[in-house]
Write an enzyme that holds these catalytic residues in place. Structure first.
Site, PDB file in Angstrom:
ATOM      1  N   HIS A   1      23.641 -33.503  31.905  1.00  0.00           N
ATOM      2  CA  HIS A   1      23.321 -34.268  30.731  1.00  0.00           C
ATOM      3  C   HIS A   1      22.107 -33.948  29.859  1.00  0.00           C
ATOM      4  CE1 HIS A   1      26.949 -36.964  31.091  1.00  0.00           C
ATOM      5  NE2 HIS A   1      26.880 -36.568  32.333  1.00  0.00           N
TER       6      HIS A   1
ATOM      7  N   GLU B   1      21.692 -34.820  26.525  1.00  0.00           N
ATOM      8  CA  GLU B   1      21.495 -35.931  26.067  1.00  0.00           C
ATOM      9  C   GLU B   1      20.434 -36.881  26.635  1.00  0.00           C
ATOM     10  OE1 GLU B   1      24.081 -35.620  27.684  1.00  0.00           O
ATOM     11  OE2 GLU B   1      24.642 -37.616  28.450  1.00  0.00           O
TER      12      GLU B   1
ATOM     13  N   CYS C   1      29.437 -32.013  30.415  1.00  0.00           N
ATOM     14  CA  CYS C   1      29.818 -32.546  31.877  1.00  0.00           C
ATOM     15  C   CYS C   1      31.693 -32.356  32.040  1.00  0.00           C
ATOM     16  CB  CYS C   1      29.453 -33.956  31.974  1.00  0.00           C
ATOM     17  SG  CYS C   1      29.082 -34.441  33.707  1.00  0.00           S
TER      18      CYS C   1
HETATM   19  N1  LIG Z   1      29.595 -37.239  33.380  1.00  0.00           N
HETATM   20  C1  LIG Z   1      30.721 -36.541  33.464  1.00  0.00           C
HETATM   21  O1  LIG Z   1      31.135 -36.378  32.332  1.00  0.00           O
HETATM   22  C2  LIG Z   1      31.359 -36.510  34.702  1.00  0.00           C
HETATM   23  C3  LIG Z   1      32.526 -35.698  34.913  1.00  0.00           C
HETATM   24  C4  LIG Z   1      33.425 -35.973  35.683  1.00  0.00           C
HETATM   25  N2  LIG Z   1      34.000 -37.254  35.852  1.00  0.00           N
HETATM   26  C5  LIG Z   1      32.948 -35.876  37.270  1.00  0.00           C
HETATM   27  O2  LIG Z   1      32.554 -36.724  37.905  1.00  0.00           O
HETATM   28  O3  LIG Z   1      32.510 -34.692  37.582  1.00  0.00           O
END
Ligand SMILES: NC(=O)CC[C@H](N)C(=O)O
Length: 390
Positions: free
Chosen positions: A364, A366, A280
């Site tokens: 994600h 995870e 992410c």
């Molecule tokens: N879950 C995250 O790591 C989000 C990454 C970043 N803050 C976004 O909004 O794209």
């Protein structure tokens, strides 16, 4: 007789005001209002540090049915700036429940609102894009006046824009920590429910904490990794002193672009040839470190049922997602190739370096909460470390 509940307002920067019921702490909060379509996992969502400065609307109408428990927290506290739901069930039940959702929100100081039309709100966000908002929770019996609504709108408009905000520094840790806890199981090695411990670690991973979720660390430990979790601003040279077999770049809140210290460290570490995995925000940082660009999406991806295609084998995984920024596919340098793509909107979901053992994923794997289809990426990381060691 049903209890008389305290009133609350949700105001959006565009001037829309919803009246509902306060189900959390008294007071006020501001943030970027986003919607998440997951049916379960509200505790993991509330405690995900990536939601720092965001007010989360859950589109599933009944939230709170199973309360909250000690194990499902993704960080030591609630990180979301606020919670918006349609309906809080009167009773909640689960064998692991330690508190009701409402008790938890009050204890955490989280301002939250229920009994408003979350379908209408979601349509506003989907049509117009994510926007800033404010929740104001009043004492029981307060008569809500037009002036109070105007004040809530002014508050919503006072919040800074998410674009340009480095929030990794806000949620990261001060000191390194060694992590050895594995995943929670109904029946562990001793036949009892609980978390395990990694023994005889095969790999040592240095994990950059930009707002890391605990289940990522647990899934690494589950695969035989001892993890040294380090603060976001750790220079590459400092990370290398731990003699890592692998580098992990975590998820986290805010805009990746201003995180220049993290981009510089990632660039240096990838160059060494040590296997690197980003999730992410970590994916976005790896892309920026490799020369690609990121952009702010209209309303982002927040849910637990997003189909993502693996371009190498055509396999489709149903994935957990939470991001408001994305890597621009048109800006990939020659040594960065797309490995995964979202089947919702075609945006980039995965990348790999062609010249180094480094790869990353926008969603994600995870999956906490969410489906485990794409957990194979963790195995890819340990495979890379095993190859590098051999
Ligand atoms: N879950 C995250 O790591 C989000 C990454 C970043 N803050 C976004 O909004 O794209």
């Amino acid at each position: 007789m049903l209890p008389v509940l305290p009133p609350a307002l949700l105001a959006l920067a565009d001037g829309t005001v919803f009246q509902g019921t306060s189900i959390g702490a008294a007071g006020r909060t501001v943030g970027e209002v986003v919607f998440n379509t997951a049916l379960t996992g509200y505790q993991e969502i509330l405690t995900d540090p990536s939601y720092c400065r965001q007010i989360v609307t859950l589109t599933y109408p009944h939230i709170g049915n199973y309360g909250v428990n000690v194990q499902d927290t993704e960080a030591s506290k609630v990180h979301a700036a606020g919670l918006i739901i349609k309906d809080l069930p009167v009773r909640s039940s689960n064998f692991r429940q330690s508190q009701t959702l409402s008790e938890y929100l009050v204890a955490e100081g989280t301002v939250a609102i229920s009994d408003l039309d979350t379908r209408r709100l979601t349509r506003i966000l989907r049509t117009g894009g994510a926007q800033n908002g404010a929740i104001v929770a009043y004492p029981v019996g307060t008569e809500v006046t037009p002036a109070m609504k105007d004040e809530a709108v002014a508050l919503a408009r006072s919040a800074p824009s998410m674009a340009g905000l480095d929030l990794a520094q806000v949620v990261t840790r001060d000191e390194p920590e060694v992590w050895t806890e594995t995943e929670w199981k109904l029946a562990g090695a001793d036949g009892l429910p609980g978390f395990g411990q990694v023994t005889d670690a095969a790999f040592h991973v240095v994990a950059y904490d930009f707002g890391v979720k605990r289940n990522i660390l647990r899934m690494l430990a589950e695969r035989g990794c001892k993890v040294t979790v380090v603060p976001a601003r750790t220079p590459a040279a400092e990370a290398l002193k731990h003699r890592p077999d692998g580098i992990f770049l975590s998820n986290g809140p805010g805009d990746p672009e201003p995180c220049d210290y993290a981009i510089a460290a990632a660039r240096e570490l990838i160059e060494t040839g040590i296997p690197t995995f980003g999730i992410c925000l970590g994916h976005q940082i790896m892309a920026l470190a490799s020369g690609a660009r990121t952009f702010k999406m209209k309303f982002g991806h927040h849910g637990a049922n997003h189909p993502v295609k693996d371009l190498d084998n055509g396999r489709v995984s149903i994935t957990s997602q939470n991001h408001g920024f994305a890597v621009d596919a048109a800006t990939l340098p020659a040594n960065l190739r797309a490995t995964h793509v979202s089947l919702f909107d075609g945006t980039l979901q995965g990348l790999a370096r062609t010249d180094k053992p480094a790869f990353c994923f926008q969603g994600h794997p995870e999956a906490s909460p969410g489906p485990h289809d794409i957990a194979y990426l963790f195995d890819r990381f340990t495979d890379l470390m095993a190859q590098a060691k051999a």
